[in-house]
Design a protein around this motif. Structure first.
Motif, short mmCIF file in Angstrom:
data_model
loop_
_atom_site.label_atom_id
_atom_site.label_comp_id
_atom_site.label_asym_id
_atom_site.label_seq_id
_atom_site.Cartn_x
_atom_site.Cartn_y
_atom_site.Cartn_z
N TYR A 1 0.80 -1.23 0.00
CA TYR A 1 0.00 0.00 0.00
C TYR A 1 0.83 1.28 0.00
CZ TYR A 1 -3.69 -3.27 1.27
OH TYR A 1 -4.57 -4.32 1.29
N GLU A 2 2.11 1.15 -0.32
CA GLU A 2 2.91 2.37 -0.35
C GLU A 2 2.30 3.39 -1.31
OE1 GLU A 2 7.05 2.05 -1.51
OE2 GLU A 2 7.13 4.22 -1.85
N LEU A 3 2.11 4.62 -0.83
CA LEU A 3 1.58 5.69 -1.67
C LEU A 3 2.77 6.36 -2.33
CD1 LEU A 3 -1.09 7.21 -2.38
CD2 LEU A 3 -0.45 8.87 -0.62
N TYR B 1 -0.80 2.45 -6.12
CA TYR B 1 -1.17 3.58 -5.26
C TYR B 1 -0.17 4.72 -5.50
CZ TYR B 1 -3.85 -0.10 -3.04
OH TYR B 1 -4.72 -1.12 -2.83
N TYR B 2 -0.68 5.86 -5.85
CA TYR B 2 0.15 7.02 -6.17
C TYR B 2 -0.57 8.27 -5.69
CZ TYR B 2 -3.08 6.16 -9.99
OH TYR B 2 -4.21 5.86 -10.71
N ARG C 1 -10.16 -0.78 -6.52
CA ARG C 1 -9.92 -0.59 -5.09
C ARG C 1 -9.13 0.69 -4.85
NH1 ARG C 1 -7.46 -4.82 -0.82
NH2 ARG C 1 -5.65 -4.83 -2.17
N ALA C 2 -8.05 0.87 -5.58
CA ALA C 2 -7.21 2.05 -5.39
C ALA C 2 -7.89 3.31 -5.91
CB ALA C 2 -5.87 1.86 -6.10
N GLN C 3 -8.81 3.16 -6.85
CA GLN C 3 -9.45 4.32 -7.43
C GLN C 3 -10.84 4.58 -6.84
OE1 GLN C 3 -8.75 3.02 -11.56
NE2 GLN C 3 -7.21 4.62 -11.76
N GLY C 4 -11.20 3.80 -5.83
CA GLY C 4 -12.36 4.10 -5.01
C GLY C 4 -13.72 3.88 -5.63
N SER D 1 -11.06 -9.09 -2.36
CA SER D 1 -11.56 -7.73 -2.42
C SER D 1 -13.04 -7.73 -2.77
CB SER D 1 -10.77 -6.96 -3.48
OG SER D 1 -11.40 -5.74 -3.80
#
Lengths: 268, 260
Positions: B18-20, B51-52, B111-114, B144
């Protein structure tokens, strides 16, 4: 004014979830419709937060606008809209921390999240940085929680609540499934700063009674999950509390007293 | 092709799942990752971090895509970019720009883009991407809800017949059984091997759905060699092995036409 306090209302829409989005409207119409909803269910006041599935092509600037809009909306009926909880997008990283200061100065009582729609886990390092900044201002955290949902599991909330014991955490949607309720009761039993929201409970009066036995009535709060301009025929959390085998003091606490006490608000 | 084609070589090596990744620093992070040649040699199609940071919204999105494409050009390969489904028309414009830069495609992560993977807005953008010649790849994290396989299969219904790749679905044993049971789902769906751990699982998958829709991809894990190890340990026929190793990706991404 009724002593009931609705801890869980949204100003805005929840994109992509059927039944949760109302039609777009002028803010005055939104206010009037919301107040009609409050009156329909004998609710004196509510706390407000945004919808958490927003478009933010301008990044932090868009989220600031969401928070500013919520702040302005509250001024339309401050006697009924007793407290506002903004949001910050975890994907905006540590640039969020400065926004905590701004929102605290504006009078926000806290911040809110629905991490499944905001793209990072509840216990991400960015969240720890944000909550640390919130703690300095005595702000509370409204956090949507699902045991089996992406990023919203109870163990993640526990990590935050353990690190910040002086911050009040409200686990929203915690009673939507038996598994969810059991997990959040287990967390609340050991952490006194975690409180359980009854919004959208599918567990009925028995679920409320069980939660009271596990953690005490003083840790439970009712909410409606009302979104802007939506039409709700019944508030399941109110029904569950009214039908539960509770004494009057417990019922009054869950339906409003706990929220006012925990948010530091005066009574009606 | 002599070399394997890694359809999912993560261009940034992250500290944890999950590193941003700090977007302003992404070009440097990519350079660090690509500092050494592939080992073993492989054609690495570059994929972005999951994740960015997006504090600057579409400006950060563009910066990621610019960095990805520039890095790919430097090592004579191609890259996949990103677009945010919730950005609507702004995302559509970024897809058009990405296509003009010569990107191979775009990677999506519900998931990362909500959002939920079977969201209509995502399907619309994937159709738009396909029309621009961009191949879509969609993450499916194990267990997920947002990226559950049923949602991605529902997404494929919304997308019509456009082909797209599901990344990471084979990490979870339950998913593998589901995919076997459904014989890979709709014929427009492809799966990369990233995070798959056992050769016999690959044997069973090929037995159920054939090899044509499976692609070698290393993902963000331990690297190309361990990922290739799954393929090497399987007992599938050599032509199936070669198809998965390179042929399927080359055909899907039109690599021969692009000169890669």
């Amino acid at each position: 004014m009724s002593a009931r306090f609705d801890i869980h209302q949204h100003f805005g829409k929840l994109i992509g979830v059927p039944g949760s989005a109302g039609a777009s409207a002028a803010v005055e119409d939104d206010r009037d419709t919301r107040i009609a909803f409050l009156d329909q269910f004998g609710i004196g006041q509510c706390a407000l937060m945004p919808g958490h599935s927003y478009a933010a092509p301008r990044g932090i600037a868009d989220v600031r606008a969401i928070n500013d809009g919520l702040h302005a909306y509250r001024t339309l009926a401050p006697d009924r809209f007793a407290a506002v909880f903004g949001t910050l997008d975890p994907r905006h990283g540590l640039a969020n921390v400065a926004e905590v200061e701004r929102l605290a100065a504006m009078g926000f009582r806290g911040l809110s999240w629905h991490h499944r729609f905001q793209g990072l886990p509840m216990d991400h390092p960015v969240m720890f940085a944000i909550v640390e900044a919130m703690t300095a201002h005595g702000m509370a955290a409204f956090i949507h929680c699902y045991a089996n949902g992406d990023f919203e599991s109870p163990w993640r909330l526990r990590r935050l609540a353990e690190r910040f014991p002086d911050t009040q955490f409200f686990a929203f949607d915690a009673m939507t499934t038996p598994e969810n309720m059991e997990q959040f009761c287990a967390v609340a039993e050991v952490l006194g700063n975690v409180h359980i929201d009854l919004t959208s409970t599918l567990l009925g009066s028995r679920g409320v009674e069980r939660a009271v036995r596990r953690v005490g009535a003083e840790r439970l709060l009712f909410g409606s999950n009302y979104y802007s301009m939506s039409r709700i025929g019944r508030v399941v959390a109110i029904d569950a509390v009214e039908r539960a085998e509770l004494d009057d003091a417990q019922r009054a606490a869950i339906l409003g007293g706990n929220a006012r006490r925990l948010l530091g608000l005066d009574g009606p | 092709m002599e070399q394997p084609v890694d359809v999912n070589f993560r261009a940034v090596k992250v500290a944890d799942e999950y590193e941003l990744v700090d977007t302003p620093a992404i070009a440097a992070r990519i350079a660090e990752r690509l500092d050494r040649p592939a080992e073993p040699p492989a054609l690495r199609l570059l994929t972005p971090p999951v994740y960015y940071s997006l504090a600057n919204g579409i400006d950060d999105n563009r910066a990621i895509n610019d960095a990805m494409v520039a890095a790919a050009r430097k090592i004579r390969t191609r890259a996949f970019g990103v677009a945010e489904p919730k950005f609507g028309e702004v995302a559509a414009a970024e897809l058009e720009r990405l296509a003009s830069l010569g990107a191979a495609g775009v990677v999506w992560s519900a998931r990362a883009q909500g959002l939920f993977a079977n969201d209509h807005s995502l399907a619309e953008l994937m159709r738009h991407a396909h029309g621009l010649g961009l191949v879509s790849m969609v993450h499916s994290a194990p267990h997920s809800i947002n990226e559950g396989l049923w949602r991605i299969w529902s997404l494929s219904d919304l997308c019509g017949d456009i082909p797209f790749v599901i990344l990471g679905a084979l990490e979870a044993w339950e998913n593998i059984q589901l995919i076997r049971d459904q014989k890979g789902g709709r014929p427009n769906l492809f799966y990369d091997l990233s995070a798959m751990s056992e050769g016999y699982d690959l044997d069973h998958l090929v037995g159920a759905m054939g090899a044509d829709r499976l692609l070698f991809g290393s993902g963000g894990g331990d690297g190309i060699a361990p990922a290739l190890g799954v393929l090497d340990r399987s007992t599938i026929a050599s032509h199936a092995r070669e198809a998965i190793r390179s042929g399927n990706a080359a055909a899907l991404c039109h690599l021969a036409e692009a000169g890669s």
